[in-house]
Design a protein around this motif. Structure first.
Motif, PDB file in Angstrom:
ATOM      1  N   VAL A 163      53.377 -12.625   3.177  1.00 60.59           N
ATOM      2  CA  VAL A 163      53.017 -11.829   4.354  1.00 60.59           C
ATOM      3  C   VAL A 163      54.081 -11.887   5.454  1.00 60.59           C
ATOM      4  CG1 VAL A 163      50.570 -12.149   3.865  1.00 60.59           C
ATOM      5  CG2 VAL A 163      51.707 -13.698   5.466  1.00 60.59           C
ATOM      6  N   TRP A 164      55.226 -12.473   5.178  1.00 61.64           N
ATOM      7  CA  TRP A 164      56.253 -12.683   6.198  1.00 61.64           C
ATOM      8  C   TRP A 164      56.628 -11.378   6.904  1.00 61.64           C
ATOM      9  CZ3 TRP A 164      61.108 -11.314   7.772  1.00 61.64           C
ATOM     10  CH2 TRP A 164      61.776 -12.192   8.633  1.00 61.64           C
ATOM     11  N   LEU A 172      54.031 -11.037  15.175  1.00 65.86           N
ATOM     12  CA  LEU A 172      53.384 -12.350  15.096  1.00 65.86           C
ATOM     13  C   LEU A 172      54.366 -13.389  14.570  1.00 65.86           C
ATOM     14  CD1 LEU A 172      49.951 -11.325  13.508  1.00 65.86           C
ATOM     15  CD2 LEU A 172      50.482 -11.672  15.933  1.00 65.86           C
ATOM     16  N   PRO A 173      54.138 -14.673  14.853  1.00 66.01           N
ATOM     17  CA  PRO A 173      54.997 -15.721  14.294  1.00 66.01           C
ATOM     18  C   PRO A 173      54.991 -15.640  12.770  1.00 66.01           C
ATOM     19  CG  PRO A 173      53.583 -16.619  16.001  1.00 66.01           C
ATOM     20  CD  PRO A 173      53.096 -15.227  15.749  1.00 66.01           C
ATOM     21  N   ALA A 174      56.184 -15.771  12.191  1.00 66.07           N
ATOM     22  CA  ALA A 174      56.326 -15.650  10.740  1.00 66.07           C
ATOM     23  C   ALA A 174      57.027 -16.887  10.199  1.00 66.07           C
ATOM     24  CB  ALA A 174      57.106 -14.387  10.385  1.00 66.07           C
ATOM     25  N   PRO A 175      56.278 -17.946   9.893  1.00 68.14           N
ATOM     26  CA  PRO A 175      56.904 -19.164   9.381  1.00 68.14           C
ATOM     27  C   PRO A 175      57.513 -18.951   8.000  1.00 68.14           C
ATOM     28  CG  PRO A 175      54.512 -19.313   9.227  1.00 68.14           C
ATOM     29  CD  PRO A 175      54.813 -18.072  10.004  1.00 68.14           C
ATOM     30  N   GLY A 176      58.512 -19.778   7.674  1.00 67.97           N
ATOM     31  CA  GLY A 176      59.143 -19.700   6.367  1.00 67.97           C
ATOM     32  C   GLY A 176      60.116 -18.547   6.274  1.00 67.97           C
ATOM     33  N   ALA A 177      60.250 -18.002   5.088  1.00 64.32           N
ATOM     34  CA  ALA A 177      61.203 -16.917   4.834  1.00 64.32           C
ATOM     35  C   ALA A 177      60.575 -15.934   3.855  1.00 64.32           C
ATOM     36  CB  ALA A 177      62.501 -17.487   4.250  1.00 64.32           C
ATOM     37  N   PRO A 178      60.964 -14.675   3.916  1.00 62.62           N
ATOM     38  CA  PRO A 178      60.395 -13.696   2.983  1.00 62.62           C
ATOM     39  C   PRO A 178      60.932 -13.922   1.579  1.00 62.62           C
ATOM     40  CG  PRO A 178      62.173 -12.686   4.219  1.00 62.62           C
ATOM     41  CD  PRO A 178      61.974 -14.065   4.810  1.00 62.62           C
ATOM     42  N   ASN A 210      38.836 -18.831 -10.759  1.00 62.70           N
ATOM     43  CA  ASN A 210      39.685 -19.946 -10.338  1.00 62.70           C
ATOM     44  C   ASN A 210      39.568 -20.121  -8.827  1.00 62.70           C
ATOM     45  OD1 ASN A 210      42.473 -20.932  -9.230  1.00 62.70           O
ATOM     46  ND2 ASN A 210      42.426 -21.607 -11.373  1.00 62.70           N
ATOM     47  N   GLY A 211      39.127 -21.290  -8.380  1.00 63.13           N
ATOM     48  CA  GLY A 211      38.883 -21.516  -6.955  1.00 63.13           C
ATOM     49  C   GLY A 211      40.130 -21.514  -6.116  1.00 63.13           C
ATOM     50  N   THR A 212      41.224 -22.043  -6.633  1.00 60.61           N
ATOM     51  CA  THR A 212      42.482 -22.064  -5.875  1.00 60.61           C
ATOM     52  C   THR A 212      42.968 -20.653  -5.600  1.00 60.61           C
ATOM     53  OG1 THR A 212      43.078 -24.170  -6.910  1.00 60.61           O
ATOM     54  CG2 THR A 212      44.844 -22.932  -5.835  1.00 60.61           C
ATOM     55  N   LEU A 213      42.858 -19.793  -6.604  1.00 63.33           N
ATOM     56  CA  LEU A 213      43.269 -18.398  -6.421  1.00 63.33           C
ATOM     57  C   LEU A 213      42.381 -17.709  -5.396  1.00 63.33           C
ATOM     58  CD1 LEU A 213      45.157 -16.130  -7.294  1.00 63.33           C
ATOM     59  CD2 LEU A 213      43.512 -15.548  -9.092  1.00 63.33           C
ATOM     60  N   ALA A 214      41.096 -18.015  -5.416  1.00 64.42           N
ATOM     61  CA  ALA A 214      40.185 -17.420  -4.431  1.00 64.42           C
ATOM     62  C   ALA A 214      40.624 -17.755  -3.017  1.00 64.42           C
ATOM     63  CB  ALA A 214      38.755 -17.902  -4.678  1.00 64.42           C
ATOM     64  N   GLY A 215      41.044 -18.997  -2.798  1.00 63.49           N
ATOM     65  CA  GLY A 215      41.513 -19.391  -1.476  1.00 63.49           C
ATOM     66  C   GLY A 215      42.778 -18.675  -1.072  1.00 63.49           C
ATOM     67  N   LYS A 216      43.704 -18.503  -2.017  1.00 64.74           N
ATOM     68  CA  LYS A 216      44.958 -17.827  -1.708  1.00 64.74           C
ATOM     69  C   LYS A 216      44.734 -16.366  -1.335  1.00 64.74           C
ATOM     70  CE  LYS A 216      48.609 -20.340  -4.165  1.00 64.74           C
ATOM     71  NZ  LYS A 216      49.671 -20.218  -3.146  1.00 64.74           N
ATOM     72  N   ASP A 222      43.152 -12.495   5.287  1.00 60.06           N
ATOM     73  CA  ASP A 222      43.017 -12.927   6.683  1.00 60.06           C
ATOM     74  C   ASP A 222      44.318 -12.707   7.459  1.00 60.06           C
ATOM     75  OD1 ASP A 222      40.410 -13.665   6.232  1.00 60.06           O
ATOM     76  OD2 ASP A 222      40.848 -15.808   5.996  1.00 60.06           O
ATOM     77  N   ALA A 223      45.444 -13.010   6.817  1.00 58.95           N
ATOM     78  CA  ALA A 223      46.735 -12.828   7.486  1.00 58.95           C
ATOM     79  C   ALA A 223      46.998 -11.352   7.765  1.00 58.95           C
ATOM     80  CB  ALA A 223      47.858 -13.421   6.635  1.00 58.95           C
ATOM     81  N   LEU A 224      46.689 -10.497   6.799  1.00 55.80           N
ATOM     82  CA  LEU A 224      46.898  -9.062   7.001  1.00 55.80           C
ATOM     83  C   LEU A 224      45.941  -8.515   8.053  1.00 55.80           C
ATOM     84  CD1 LEU A 224      47.452  -7.766   3.340  1.00 55.80           C
ATOM     85  CD2 LEU A 224      49.161  -8.431   5.038  1.00 55.80           C
ATOM     86  N   HIS A 225      44.743  -9.051   8.113  1.00 57.68           N
ATOM     87  CA  HIS A 225      43.791  -8.621   9.142  1.00 57.68           C
ATOM     88  C   HIS A 225      44.328  -8.955  10.531  1.00 57.68           C
ATOM     89  CE1 HIS A 225      40.128  -9.040  11.704  1.00 57.68           C
ATOM     90  NE2 HIS A 225      39.825  -7.908  11.102  1.00 57.68           N
ATOM     91  N   ALA A 226      44.913 -10.145  10.673  1.00 58.32           N
ATOM     92  CA  ALA A 226      45.504 -10.521  11.961  1.00 58.32           C
ATOM     93  C   ALA A 226      46.644  -9.579  12.327  1.00 58.32           C
ATOM     94  CB  ALA A 226      45.993 -11.964  11.902  1.00 58.32           C
TER      95      ALA A 226
END
Length: 588
Positions: A163-164, A172-178, A210-216, A222-226
């Protein structure tokens, strides 16, 4: 370049265009030209090369873009709406609304069913088994392994990096790198893969829970909504990884790399998050995006003419009509129906409506999604013309533009029908086209139950989907499937991709394809006497909830020496329904 049609065909094409979209007033229509010249600018490969080559002169880009667009007849559609600045423009601006535009477009459909608002009976179509109810055999060395490899790749991808560019666009602040490749920070197609990721993650989660994928995937939504709610977007509903200025260029018929193509992926990804994963926030985001882009299209028609909008569709728009028809089926909002109509590209569908094989020199994956959208138009409006269009299109592609593998296109384009031997090279069968042709055949099978469409699906799936992964390497996929004798996947223009620096269009369709391997094995026929259709032989289990049965399918691994395919079915019952039918595709 394809030769000009004879006068009779030109007249027939004009008639088809009036059928597709016309004013209630009588107008003289001249055959309309589409993007149909092999300048290669429509090719994603060429655009990526132009953008990544230092010193690629602007004049060269514009020269190519000029060739890409064909002149169109402005007068043909003058009666639809007055041009800006005319004496009636002010009055028209007051009257102009979506309901009026819908009446204008609807007037020439030519289908009493569509004009009456009738839709095909839902009981007349087979229903795809929910991915939540289908589980591939995890021990299967073909489908099960392919699904697991794709799941590992989806889990490797980082939310902040995905989402960078969206955050940067929204201020918005964009941590990390694309990420790199076609998701790079300066690449005009950036953001397209994120839409595919949302679709793939929703379908993979449904297939595995898969629960981990659900969280991702929830974190991405949520990030795109922001980003959509950020002050930089002013509450307009705009959501993209690139600035809205790209659409200014699109509407002005100036060079830009397919912004609506990317928007389609984002809208479809969010809609899949709603329909498959049950995320209500995602639906509201899609509705807001449809509102924003609906206003943009309306503004173009008001300020210029509807012809300007049709001309802009010579740029690739992905499946915008498809996702908007899907949205309309959920919201029943007429604005979504009208906007879907406005992305139907009548100059292309019109040729198919009069059953003209004019596919030569068209960019294949620009136009297959438009046909898929036409199929959704049939499902939501009942207009039989679009069923006929899809049927003819499938017949033409399969009989005249398809390799033995079931794939189509060379260097992303269609060329002379029934002359495929002359096109065998490393750049055949773009995997995006296979992904979309599978959609066409799936719709047709659901409507007709004709085995030929299921046979086609099997051939294209095995050869054109399973083949694009490199073994058990997560995130290593191929763009094209070479057909030339002695050619290699590794030794081709693109070769094998990389996990974090490719993100070609075919990476997006690739992760979707491997996330929904279970979606066309089982189909249900609803009604008083339910039936189950088993149309693909893939080791799997289906929980047939409405009847209270569990069906398990086992397939003996094949080798080149086998003459027969050995399939066994086992059924366990908690019988709710005493009477049902089971149909199994016979491979004689």
């Amino acid at each position: 370049m394809a030769s000009a049609p004879p006068p009779a065909m030109a007249t027939a094409t004009a008639v088809a265009l009036v059928l597709l979209l016309s004013s209630v007033a009588v107008v003289t229509v001249v055959a309309k030209e589409c993007t149909n010249v092999p300048t290669q600018l429509s090719s994603h490969t060429v655009r990526a090369r132009l953008q990544s080559t230092p010193g690629a002169e602007e004049w060269r880009w514009r020269e190519l873009f000029h060739d890409h667009l064909n002149p169109t007849d402005e007068s043909a559609w003058m009666d639809l709406l007055p041009l800006a600045g005319s004496t009636t423009a002010a009055a028209a601006a007051e009257e102009f609304d979506w309901a009026m535009l819908y009446r204008t477009l609807k007037g020439g459909v030519g289908s009493s069913a569509a004009q009456a608002g009738a839709t095909p009976s839902s009981s007349s179509f087979l229903v795809e088994a929910s991915l939540h109810d289908v589980r591939l055999d995890p021990g299967d060395e073909v489908y099960g392994r392919a699904q697991q490899t794709n799941l590992e790749y989806l889990l490797l991808l980082d939310v902040d990096r995905l989402v960078w560019s969206f955050r940067r666009q929204a201020g918005l602040p964009a941590p990390g790198a694309p990420y790199g490749g076609w998701e790079g920070a300066v690449v005009e197609l950036r953001g397209h893969f994120v839409g595919h990721y949302l679709s793939a993650a929703a379908k993979m989660w449904a297939s595995t829970h898969n629960g981990t994928l659900a969280g991702k995937m929830s974190a991405v939504v949520d990030a795109l909504h922001a980003c959509q709610q950020a002050p930089a977007n002013g509450g307009t509903g705009y959501l993209s990884a690139f600035p809205a200025e790209f659409f200014d260029r699109f509407e002005a018929i100036q060079p830009v790399w397919a912004p609506y193509y990317t928007i389609h992926k984002i809208m479809q990804g969010l809609l899949d998050q709603y329909m498959v994963a049950g995320n209500g926030k995602a639906l509201a985001m899609v509705v807001a995006m449809a509102g924003y882009f609906g206003e943009r299209v309306r503004s173009v028609i008001q300020r210029h003419s509807i012809e300007r909008h049709w001309t802009s569709l010579n740029e690739e728009t992905g499946g915008m009509n498809d996702v908007l028809y899907q949205l309309y089926a959920i919201t029943n909002d007429q604005r979504h129906l009208v906007l879907a109509h406005l992305f139907d590209k009548p100059c292309f569908l019109g040729l198919l409506a009069v059953q003209a094989d004019s596919l030569s020199d068209f960019h294949a994956n620009t136009h297959i999604p438009i046909v898929v959208g036409g199929q959704m138009r049939y499902e939501v409006t009942g207009d039989p013309l679009y069923k006929e269009i899809a049927t003819f299109f499938m017949d033409v592609v399969n009989s005249s533009h398809t390799y033995a593998t079931g794939g189509t296109s060379v260097s992303e384009f269609w060329f002379d029908p029934k002359r495929l031997a002359e096109t065998l090279t490393t750049e055949n069968e773009e995997s995006c086209t296979t992904y979309n042709m599978l959609k066409v055949s799936r719709h047709l099978f659901r409507w007709t139950k004709e085995i030929a469409y299921a046979d086609y699906y099997e051939r294209a799936l095995i050869n054109g989907v399973l083949s694009i992964q490199r073994g058990r390497d997560p995130g290593v996929m191929i763009y094209m499937l070479p057909q030339g004798p002695g050619r290699s996947k590794a030794v081709s223009y693109h070769g094998w991709g990389t996990q974090y620096d490719s993100f070609w269009c075919c990476y997006g369709t690739g992760i979707e394809s491997f996330s929904k391997l279970g979606d066309s094995i089982y189909f249900e026929e609803k009604g008083g006497k339910p039936a189950l259709y088993i149309v693909q032989y893939i080791p799997s289990t289906f929980n047939w909830r409405s009847v209270g049965l569990t069906v398990t399918q086992q397939v003996k691994p094949l080798s080149s020496s086998d003459q027969n395919l050995q399939v066994s079915l086992s059924i366990s019952a908690k019988v709710k329904q005493k009477t049902f039918s089971m149909m199994i595709r016979w491979k004689g």
